[in-house]
Design an enzyme around this catalytic site. Structure first.
Site, PDB file in Angstrom:
ATOM      1  N   ASP A   1       0.816  -1.212   0.000  1.00 59.84           N
ATOM      2  CA  ASP A   1       0.000   0.000   0.000  1.00 59.84           C
ATOM      3  C   ASP A   1       0.850   1.263   0.000  1.00 59.84           C
ATOM      4  O   ASP A   1       2.068   1.217   0.136  1.00 59.84           O
ATOM      5  CB  ASP A   1      -0.939   0.014   1.216  1.00 59.84           C
ATOM      6  CG  ASP A   1      -0.255  -0.482   2.497  1.00 59.84           C
ATOM      7  OD1 ASP A   1       0.973  -0.312   2.625  1.00 59.84           O
ATOM      8  OD2 ASP A   1      -0.952  -1.040   3.367  1.00 59.84           O
TER       9      ASP A   1
ATOM     10  N   ASN B   1      -7.580  -2.652  14.471  1.00 63.68           N
ATOM     11  CA  ASN B   1      -8.966  -3.003  14.148  1.00 63.68           C
ATOM     12  C   ASN B   1      -9.068  -4.217  13.211  1.00 63.68           C
ATOM     13  O   ASN B   1     -10.139  -4.514  12.684  1.00 63.68           O
ATOM     14  CB  ASN B   1      -9.700  -1.807  13.538  1.00 63.68           C
ATOM     15  CG  ASN B   1      -9.096  -1.340  12.219  1.00 63.68           C
ATOM     16  OD1 ASN B   1      -8.140  -1.938  11.709  1.00 63.68           O
ATOM     17  ND2 ASN B   1      -9.657  -0.284  11.647  1.00 63.68           N
TER      18      ASN B   1
ATOM     19  N   HIS C   1      -7.341  -4.663  10.316  1.00 66.31           N
ATOM     20  CA  HIS C   1      -7.101  -4.449   8.881  1.00 66.31           C
ATOM     21  C   HIS C   1      -5.760  -5.046   8.464  1.00 66.31           C
ATOM     22  O   HIS C   1      -4.811  -5.095   9.242  1.00 66.31           O
ATOM     23  CB  HIS C   1      -7.193  -2.965   8.501  1.00 66.31           C
ATOM     24  CG  HIS C   1      -6.039  -2.108   8.903  1.00 66.31           C
ATOM     25  ND1 HIS C   1      -6.153  -1.064   9.794  1.00 66.31           N
ATOM     26  CD2 HIS C   1      -4.733  -2.112   8.523  1.00 66.31           C
ATOM     27  CE1 HIS C   1      -4.982  -0.476   9.940  1.00 66.31           C
ATOM     28  NE2 HIS C   1      -4.096  -1.093   9.184  1.00 66.31           N
TER      29      HIS C   1
ATOM     30  N   GLU D   1      -9.851  -1.939   5.434  1.00 68.08           N
ATOM     31  CA  GLU D   1     -10.505  -1.656   6.699  1.00 68.08           C
ATOM     32  C   GLU D   1     -11.707  -2.587   6.932  1.00 68.08           C
ATOM     33  O   GLU D   1     -12.173  -3.269   6.004  1.00 68.08           O
ATOM     34  CB  GLU D   1     -10.965  -0.194   6.714  1.00 68.08           C
ATOM     35  CG  GLU D   1      -9.847   0.826   6.563  1.00 68.08           C
ATOM     36  CD  GLU D   1      -9.058   1.060   7.849  1.00 68.08           C
ATOM     37  OE1 GLU D   1      -9.018   0.159   8.718  1.00 68.08           O
ATOM     38  OE2 GLU D   1      -8.475   2.148   7.982  1.00 68.08           O
TER      39      GLU D   1
END
EC number: 3.5.99.6
Length: 240
Positions: free
Chosen positions: A67, A136, A138, A143
């Site tokens: 990314d 979280n 990801h 996400e």
């Protein structure tokens, strides 16, 4: 799924570096999928040392990164282009033309993600993908709620991710709100995965991977379906 537990972050980093080193030895033209962030940072240090000490030729190795932030130049110290150059590429003999990171400054982001998928396909797919995980759950910048069939795409970052990543920036307002990221299906198409997690803040995400149900609300859980997954953890992330 094979789970390897190290005593601490340093031990995990050494084990991960050794894992990748041996993969390169076995396949000198390997395509590596690489991750950024604090978790793999020391792994890159150890890996560079191993490669240089043994004079390993990386001229046929290719890399593709997971990314990049939208809007950051490659020379911005918070960009993943900059991270990879500083932490790894500049320390080893890999040709920079063999390294690939999404261009967050592209004028046409939709064309950029399509081009990135083509780069991966033209390389014959990714042989070994390194992954970390967000608090979280990801992976990459996929996400919670990201479809499992997603390919490389432009993503909106959640408030949790922006807050967590703000430690790398002068202030939270400087954190980009969008990124380019390999999709979950892109990640699952890789031939093998090395997953790394360290520290108490990642405990819930790791527990979901090891013991939870597979759900798009916790993206990391999709890795349970991968046929060749190695999980490397330190004792802190397991609460030991």
């Amino acid at each position: 799924m094979e789970v390897v537990t190290a005593e601490d972050y340093d031990g995990m980093s050494k084990e991960a570096a050794k894992f990748i080193y041996e993969a390169i030895e076995k396949k000198p033209d390997i395509t590596l999928g690489l991750a950024t962030g604090s978790t793999p940072q020391k792994m890159y240090q150890y890996l560079a040392e191993m490669l240089n000490e043994n004079n390993i030729d990386l001229s046929n190795v290719h890399t593709v990164n997971l990314d990049e932030y939208v809007g950051l130049d490659g020379d911005d110290k918070q960009s993943y282009h900059y991270f990879m150059l500083e932490e790894f590429f500049s320390k080893v003999n890999i040709p920079l033309e063999n390294t690939h990171i999404p261009d967050g400054k592209s004028d046409d982001l939709d064309a950029e993600v399509e081009s990135y998928e083509k780069i991966i396909a033209d390389l014959g797919g990714i042989d070994l993908q390194v992954l970390g995980v967000g608090r979280n759950g990801h992976i990459g910048f996929n996400e919670p709620g990201t479809p499992f069939n997603s390919r490389t795409q432009v993503v909106d970052l959640t408030d949790v991710t922006i807050k967590d990543n703000s430690r790398f920036f002068d202030k939270i307002e400087d954190v980009p709100t969008r990124a380019l990221s390999m999709g979950l299906e892109t990640i699952m198409d890789t031939k093998s995965i090395l997953f790394l997690a360290s520290g108490e803040t990642k405990s819930e995400a790791v527990d979901a991977l090891l013991n939870g149900e597979i759900t798009e609300e916790i993206p990391v859980t999709i890795l349970q379906k991968h046929d060749n997954l190695t999980v490397m953890l330190d004792k802190d992330v397991l609460g030991e």
